[in-house]
Design a protein around this motif. Structure first.
Motif, PDB file in Angstrom:
ATOM      1  N   ARG A 145     -13.951   3.446  -8.808  1.00 53.84           N
ATOM      2  CA  ARG A 145     -15.165   2.506  -8.156  1.00 53.84           C
ATOM      3  C   ARG A 145     -14.287   1.183  -7.908  1.00 53.84           C
ATOM      4  O   ARG A 145     -13.418   0.922  -8.517  1.00 53.84           O
ATOM      5  N   ILE A 146     -14.866   0.584  -6.715  1.00 55.31           N
ATOM      6  CA  ILE A 146     -14.355  -0.856  -6.472  1.00 55.31           C
ATOM      7  C   ILE A 146     -15.347  -1.862  -6.593  1.00 55.31           C
ATOM      8  O   ILE A 146     -16.602  -1.518  -6.251  1.00 55.31           O
ATOM      9  N   CYS A 185     -10.399  -7.457  -3.802  1.00 56.81           N
ATOM     10  CA  CYS A 185      -9.597  -8.526  -4.286  1.00 56.81           C
ATOM     11  C   CYS A 185      -8.229  -8.204  -4.456  1.00 56.81           C
ATOM     12  O   CYS A 185      -7.774  -7.241  -4.252  1.00 56.81           O
ATOM     13  N   VAL A 186      -7.575  -9.441  -4.223  1.00 55.64           N
ATOM     14  CA  VAL A 186      -6.010  -9.361  -4.148  1.00 55.64           C
ATOM     15  C   VAL A 186      -5.310  -9.849  -5.421  1.00 55.64           C
ATOM     16  O   VAL A 186      -5.776 -10.828  -5.905  1.00 55.64           O
ATOM     17  N   ARG A 187      -4.463  -9.002  -5.913  1.00 59.17           N
ATOM     18  CA  ARG A 187      -3.818  -9.274  -7.246  1.00 59.17           C
ATOM     19  C   ARG A 187      -2.255  -9.105  -7.188  1.00 59.17           C
ATOM     20  O   ARG A 187      -2.006  -8.227  -6.361  1.00 59.17           O
ATOM     21  N   ASP A 219       3.064 -11.903  -2.909  1.00 58.07           N
ATOM     22  CA  ASP A 219       2.245 -11.440  -1.941  1.00 58.07           C
ATOM     23  C   ASP A 219       0.975 -10.845  -2.074  1.00 58.07           C
ATOM     24  O   ASP A 219      -0.098 -10.880  -1.635  1.00 58.07           O
ATOM     25  N   GLY A 220       1.022  -9.798  -3.219  1.00 55.66           N
ATOM     26  CA  GLY A 220       0.000  -9.111  -3.804  1.00 55.66           C
ATOM     27  C   GLY A 220      -0.429  -7.948  -3.037  1.00 55.66           C
ATOM     28  O   GLY A 220      -0.073  -7.796  -1.878  1.00 55.66           O
ATOM     29  N   LEU A 221      -1.312  -7.346  -3.634  1.00 55.00           N
ATOM     30  CA  LEU A 221      -1.703  -5.978  -3.192  1.00 55.00           C
ATOM     31  C   LEU A 221      -3.560  -6.166  -3.428  1.00 55.00           C
ATOM     32  O   LEU A 221      -3.789  -6.604  -4.280  1.00 55.00           O
ATOM     33  N   SER A 222      -4.335  -5.585  -2.445  1.00 48.40           N
ATOM     34  CA  SER A 222      -5.644  -5.406  -2.905  1.00 48.40           C
ATOM     35  C   SER A 222      -6.173  -4.355  -3.534  1.00 48.40           C
ATOM     36  O   SER A 222      -5.106  -3.190  -3.393  1.00 48.40           O
ATOM     37  N   VAL A 223      -7.503  -4.225  -4.006  1.00 47.01           N
ATOM     38  CA  VAL A 223      -7.908  -3.128  -4.914  1.00 47.01           C
ATOM     39  C   VAL A 223      -7.784  -1.938  -3.780  1.00 47.01           C
ATOM     40  O   VAL A 223      -7.586  -0.807  -4.166  1.00 47.01           O
ATOM     41  N   ALA A 224      -8.085  -2.105  -2.531  1.00 46.71           N
ATOM     42  CA  ALA A 224      -8.310  -1.011  -1.606  1.00 46.71           C
ATOM     43  C   ALA A 224      -6.988  -0.545  -1.280  1.00 46.71           C
ATOM     44  O   ALA A 224      -6.867   0.887  -1.148  1.00 46.71           O
ATOM     45  N   GLN A 225      -6.044  -1.270  -1.141  1.00 48.60           N
ATOM     46  CA  GLN A 225      -4.690  -0.540  -0.953  1.00 48.60           C
ATOM     47  C   GLN A 225      -4.204   0.113  -2.183  1.00 48.60           C
ATOM     48  O   GLN A 225      -3.435   1.179  -2.021  1.00 48.60           O
ATOM     49  N   ILE A 226      -4.660  -0.351  -3.395  1.00 52.69           N
ATOM     50  CA  ILE A 226      -4.295   0.421  -4.427  1.00 52.69           C
ATOM     51  C   ILE A 226      -4.712   1.864  -4.618  1.00 52.69           C
ATOM     52  O   ILE A 226      -4.363   2.975  -4.540  1.00 52.69           O
ATOM     53  N   MET A 227      -6.139   1.751  -4.040  1.00 51.04           N
ATOM     54  CA  MET A 227      -6.729   3.013  -4.163  1.00 51.04           C
ATOM     55  C   MET A 227      -6.272   3.932  -3.066  1.00 51.04           C
ATOM     56  O   MET A 227      -6.054   4.976  -3.506  1.00 51.04           O
ATOM     57  N   THR A 228      -5.859   3.544  -1.947  1.00 52.13           N
ATOM     58  CA  THR A 228      -5.263   4.243  -0.749  1.00 52.13           C
ATOM     59  C   THR A 228      -4.187   4.853  -1.176  1.00 52.13           C
ATOM     60  O   THR A 228      -3.657   5.963  -1.116  1.00 52.13           O
ATOM     61  N   THR A 229      -2.981   4.201  -1.973  1.00 50.55           N
ATOM     62  CA  THR A 229      -2.073   4.444  -2.483  1.00 50.55           C
ATOM     63  C   THR A 229      -2.213   5.686  -3.416  1.00 50.55           C
ATOM     64  O   THR A 229      -1.161   6.498  -3.716  1.00 50.55           O
ATOM     65  N   THR A 249       8.147  -0.014  -5.537  1.00 47.17           N
ATOM     66  CA  THR A 249       7.445   0.021  -4.423  1.00 47.17           C
ATOM     67  C   THR A 249       5.896   0.413  -4.941  1.00 47.17           C
ATOM     68  O   THR A 249       5.788   0.987  -6.115  1.00 47.17           O
ATOM     69  N   PRO A 250       4.892   0.031  -4.305  1.00 42.87           N
ATOM     70  CA  PRO A 250       3.485   0.351  -4.939  1.00 42.87           C
ATOM     71  C   PRO A 250       3.510   2.124  -5.188  1.00 42.87           C
ATOM     72  O   PRO A 250       2.872   2.572  -6.169  1.00 42.87           O
ATOM     73  N   GLU A 251       4.151   2.710  -4.403  1.00 45.46           N
ATOM     74  CA  GLU A 251       4.129   4.219  -4.311  1.00 45.46           C
ATOM     75  C   GLU A 251       4.850   4.717  -5.611  1.00 45.46           C
ATOM     76  O   GLU A 251       4.239   5.415  -6.431  1.00 45.46           O
ATOM     77  N   GLN A 252       5.843   3.830  -6.195  1.00 47.28           N
ATOM     78  CA  GLN A 252       6.620   4.287  -7.115  1.00 47.28           C
ATOM     79  C   GLN A 252       5.715   3.744  -8.543  1.00 47.28           C
ATOM     80  O   GLN A 252       5.802   4.676  -9.649  1.00 47.28           O
ATOM     81  N   MET A 253       5.100   2.645  -8.460  1.00 49.54           N
ATOM     82  CA  MET A 253       4.331   2.299  -9.486  1.00 49.54           C
ATOM     83  C   MET A 253       3.206   3.288  -9.840  1.00 49.54           C
ATOM     84  O   MET A 253       2.857   3.520 -10.849  1.00 49.54           O
ATOM     85  N   VAL A 254       2.272   3.768  -8.692  1.00 48.41           N
ATOM     86  CA  VAL A 254       1.572   4.879  -9.051  1.00 48.41           C
ATOM     87  C   VAL A 254       2.199   6.121  -9.517  1.00 48.41           C
ATOM     88  O   VAL A 254       1.625   6.679 -10.560  1.00 48.41           O
TER      89      VAL A 254
END
Length: 328
Positions: A209-210, A222-224, A259-269, A311-316
């Motif tokens: 959920r977002i 949100c960007v964090r 620079d941060g990432l948005s919640v939607a970007q995290i979900m896509t990743t 990278t975000p991909e490595q984080m996930v």
């Protein structure tokens, strides 16, 4: 001669402990060997390596902390123990202050009694509240909006005042949204953090959920700052080594992405990395969630070996691997 890591059985603390071990092996510096103090209220005993001394105690217990400092020849402390749930702190302010303010005061008292004169404090970007700038720096005014954020700011003040009174050498590290895993057996078990919430939902066959898609950000979510826990751990050790070497450090550092990432970007990743295709459910905004909190890490990059190595991909991917590992 060792470094005491309070909260060293927790998600972040356990990574800091292993970073100390790695640094000790790499440099041959035995003074970097860690000792863990944790009451296991949210930590995990099996996160502590078998060859690391473990003391089960709370930082509010001055006598127990003092005894641990003396018994293990501690020369410095990395203080991560505390109650870290900002939202819950609104319902439990007294508990939050007891753990984070009273606990820090008792720790500093024990350190003074034992002659331990250096500390790295785990603070939080929550001290900034809802900033009115795109990227916060160490000079951005603090304006915490929860008992948790307030307690972290008071912790910084305690270190500052103890420095004036006793010559305590200290620095505080502010960060937000720590994610990923540096080892498959270390995972984030928080019931409130985004990554475990999303991964738990996918594992259970539910849809993540977002909360809110109408923020004034590029994609409405949100960007964090999202920073990898292993990168964070390296900078805790770098801060400890700088204090031990007598190098000058600033009172506070932001460990931010810039620079941060948005919640939607995290979900896509997450969908890409896990191979589980989903469209997040959209829920209303949560009260008090600012549209954007992103911090600059320039000062920490200069002084504390702060680098976004993942990278975000490595984080996930690292979080997903640890999440799926069978528990003993």
């Amino acid at each position: 001669m060792t470094w005491l890591v309070t909260g060293g059985a927790g998600y972040i603390g356990a990574h800091v402990v292993r970073a100390f071990q790695d640094a000790a092996r790499r440099t041959g510096d035995a003074t970097l060997e860690p000792v863990v103090l944790d009451d296991l209220s949210s930590g995990h005993r099996d996160f502590v390596p078998d060859d690391v001394a473990f003391v089960r105690a709370s930082v509010v217990d001055t006598d127990a902390v003092r005894a641990a400092l003396v018994e293990h020849g501690v020369t410095g402390v990395v203080h991560l123990a505390g109650f870290k749930y900002a939202g819950v702190s609104v319902q439990r302010p007294l508990h939050t202050y007891e753990q984070n303010v009273t606990g820090t005061a008792h720790l500093l008292e024990a350190m003074a009694d034992a002659g331990v004169g250096q500390i790295v404090f785990s603070s939080s970007a929550a001290v900034y509240g809802t900033p009115d700038v795109d990227v916060v720096t160490e000079e951005t005014p603090t304006s915490p909006e929860s008992p948790y954020g307030e307690s972290k700011l008071v912790g910084e003040w305690l270190l500052r005042d103890q420095g004036v009174a006793t010559g305590l050498r200290h620095t505080s590290l502010r960060y937000f949204n720590v994610v990923g895993s540096g080892a498959p057996d270390l995972y984030d078990s928080s019931p409130h953090n985004l990554f475990p919430l999303v991964l738990d939902a996918l594992t259970a066959g539910r849809t993540p959920r977002i909360n809110g898609t109408d923020y004034p950000t590029p994609d409405g979510t949100c960007v964090r700052d999202y920073v990898h826990v292993a990168d964070l751990a390296v900078s805790h050790v770098a801060a400890a080594r700088a204090l031990a070497d007598g190098r000058p450090l600033a009172p506070v550092y932001n460990l931010g992405s810039g620079d941060g990432l948005s919640v939607a970007q995290i979900m896509t990743t997450v969908a890409q990395v896990t191979g589980i295709d989903f469209t997040p459910e959209v829920a209303p905004r949560r009260p008090g969630d600012p549209a954007r909190i992103v911090a600059s890490g320039r000062a920490a990059a200069r002084d504390l070996d702060w680098v976004m190595r993942h990278t975000p991909e490595q984080m996930v991917a690292s979080a997903w691997e640890a999440h799926r590992r069978p528990t003993p």
